[in-house]
Design an enzyme around this catalytic site. Structure first.
Site, PDB file in Angstrom:
ATOM      1  CG  ASP A 281      -3.641   3.828  -3.081  1.00  0.00           C
ATOM      2  OD1 ASP A 281      -4.524   3.020  -3.416  1.00  0.00           O
ATOM      3  OD2 ASP A 281      -3.765   4.601  -2.122  1.00  0.00           O
ATOM      4  CD  GLU A 282      -5.685  -0.926  -1.205  1.00  0.00           C
ATOM      5  OE1 GLU A 282      -5.302  -1.657  -0.271  1.00  0.00           O
ATOM      6  OE2 GLU A 282      -6.736  -0.267  -1.161  1.00  0.00           O
TER       7      GLU A 282
ATOM      8  CG  ASP B  38      -2.081   0.917   1.143  1.00  0.00           C
ATOM      9  OD1 ASP B  38      -2.144   1.686   0.170  1.00  0.00           O
ATOM     10  OD2 ASP B  38      -2.936   0.873   2.033  1.00  0.00           O
TER      11      ASP B  38
END
Length: 417
Positions: A111-112, A17
């Site tokens: 983003d993860e 993350d």
């Protein structure tokens, strides 16, 4: 140095993350802001925080908070509007890095992602070594940090990355799962929202351990058969889901909240054009075409309606999305209704390379797509908004201050870590 024996025994799943992703990318672009509170989001009375640096979070600022409130909590913060094209470009580079390590990468958002590294050990070492390798390369190549959770299941790996933030790594081996899970509050479990949490607290269940020691049938009676079973399994660390690589995005879009309610159809039309252009750019960036276009309209009293239409041919051209979106809006016959928010969404996405295309396209369609591709190149070089339709040139300066101030866009959403 050889990895410590057994430090990742039984762990093959990573959850990676990015830390405060949008804000971190902005600080990378403006290094003079490093170590200061930065907020990414819309300005004005109706602006909403999309991301904030940890310096801002110390004041209580968080995503989805009204920007005005965030500035009351942290008046020294720098507010930036954000650049989704830039974030998408950085995300694609990070995901490419993950796929260079293992083909089993399941992105959750920009983003993860989850990674199954069970097949990468011989080449790169155990899961801990791989997590350290990822953290170092993300920082070296992108200038931002990430946090990594290492575990035997997706659920525990995700919780571990959250506990490792910011810029850390936490390993939870199978024998350690109960000691890690059971002290956590019940809202740490996937599927426990405010209403479910309220029900569990009424039953005196405050921690995951409390919940784990309640019979499954009791939870099923209180929460329903499916939810009760699901939470009971998670409370004992049981999560059979595998990492599913490259899950296709089902939709992507953008929406805007106006700084004051709008009742002028011309203003709505301009906004629909702007949102359609943004959505088309997002489609092109992920290599997809849309089969269906939908719009969302939220009124001054917060009542919300949606409408959709399936296209004859899938597209990633902003003008084609706009024509459909405008037709859907005009068909509502709203006349002088007071509008708070409008949104455009592309749905039923298909891969652009594999999609069946008409063999003959008119010169106008070719020209429009070529122009939008040129605008994409200009945006990458000179920044978002470098090239846009003439209709939108004075969009933010129209009389009455009705320009939109807050925006949200994405495929499956962009949670910020």
């Amino acid at each position: 140095m050889a990895p410590a024996a057994g430090r990742a025994a039984g762990c093959t799943v990573l959850h990676v993350d990015m830390d405060a992703f949008f804000a971190s990318v902005e600080v990378r672009r403006r290094p003079e802001l490093a170590g200061t509170p930065v907020i990414v989001g819309g300005a004005g009375n109706r602006g909403v925080v999309t991301s904030a640096t940890y310096e801002a979070r110390r004041y209580g600022v968080h995503a989805a908070m009204p920007t005005a409130r965030a500035l009351r909590l942290c008046p020294t913060a720098t507010v930036l509007p954000g650049d989704m094209a830039l974030y998408t470009e950085v995300s694609r580079s990070v995901m490419a890095l993950f796929r260079s390590i293992t083909p089993l990468v399941e992105p959750l958002s920009l983003d993860e992602a989850f990674l199954d590294v069970s097949g990468a050990g011989r080449r790169l070492g155990d899961a801990v070594a791989i997590g350290e390798h990822i953290r170092a390369r993300v920082y070296d190549e992108q200038g931002i940090t990430c946090s990594v959770g290492v575990a035997g299941t997706k659920f525990v790996a995700k919780l571990a990355s959250t506990r490792a933030k910011p810029d850390g790594m936490l390993v939870v081996r199978p024998p350690e799962v109960m000691g890690f899970l059971h002290p956590l509050p019940v809202n740490a479990l996937w599927g426990v929202g405010p209403k479910t949490e309220e029900t569990l607290l009424r039953l005196g269940l405050r921690t995951v351990g409390d919940l784990a020691h309640v019979p499954a049938r009791t939870l099923q009676r209180a929460l329903g058969a499916a939810a009760g079973t699901h939470l009971h399994e998670l409370a004992w660390g049981r999560d059979p889901r595998r990492v599913v690589p490259d899950e296709p995005e089902r939709s992507t879009g953008a929406e805007e909240t106006f700084s004051s309610d709008v009742d002028d159809p011309a203003v709505i039309h301009r906004e629909l054009l702007h949102l359609s252009e943004r959505t088309a750019g997002r489609l092109r960036s992920i290599g997809c075409l849309a089969r269906t276009v939908s719009i969302k309209v939220r009124f001054a009293d917060f009542a919300t309606i949606t409408r959709s239409r399936t296209l004859g041919t899938p597209t990633d051209v902003g003008k084609e999305l706009y024509d459909t979106a405008r037709a859907l809006y005009d068909a509502l016959g709203l006349e002088r209704a007071r509008i708070r928010l409008v949104g455009v969404r592309a749905e039923r996405l298909v891969d652009a390379g594999a999609a069946h295309q008409q063999l003959e396209l008119g010169a106008r369609e070719h020209g429009r797509r070529d122009a939008e591709l040129a605008a994409d190149r200009a945006a990458r070089r000179f920044g978002a908004g470098a090239v846009r339709p003439a209709t939108l040139l004075h969009r933010s300066g129209r009389p009455g201050g009705t320009g939109p101030r807050a925006a949200r866009t994405g495929g499956r959403g962009h949670p910020e870590g």
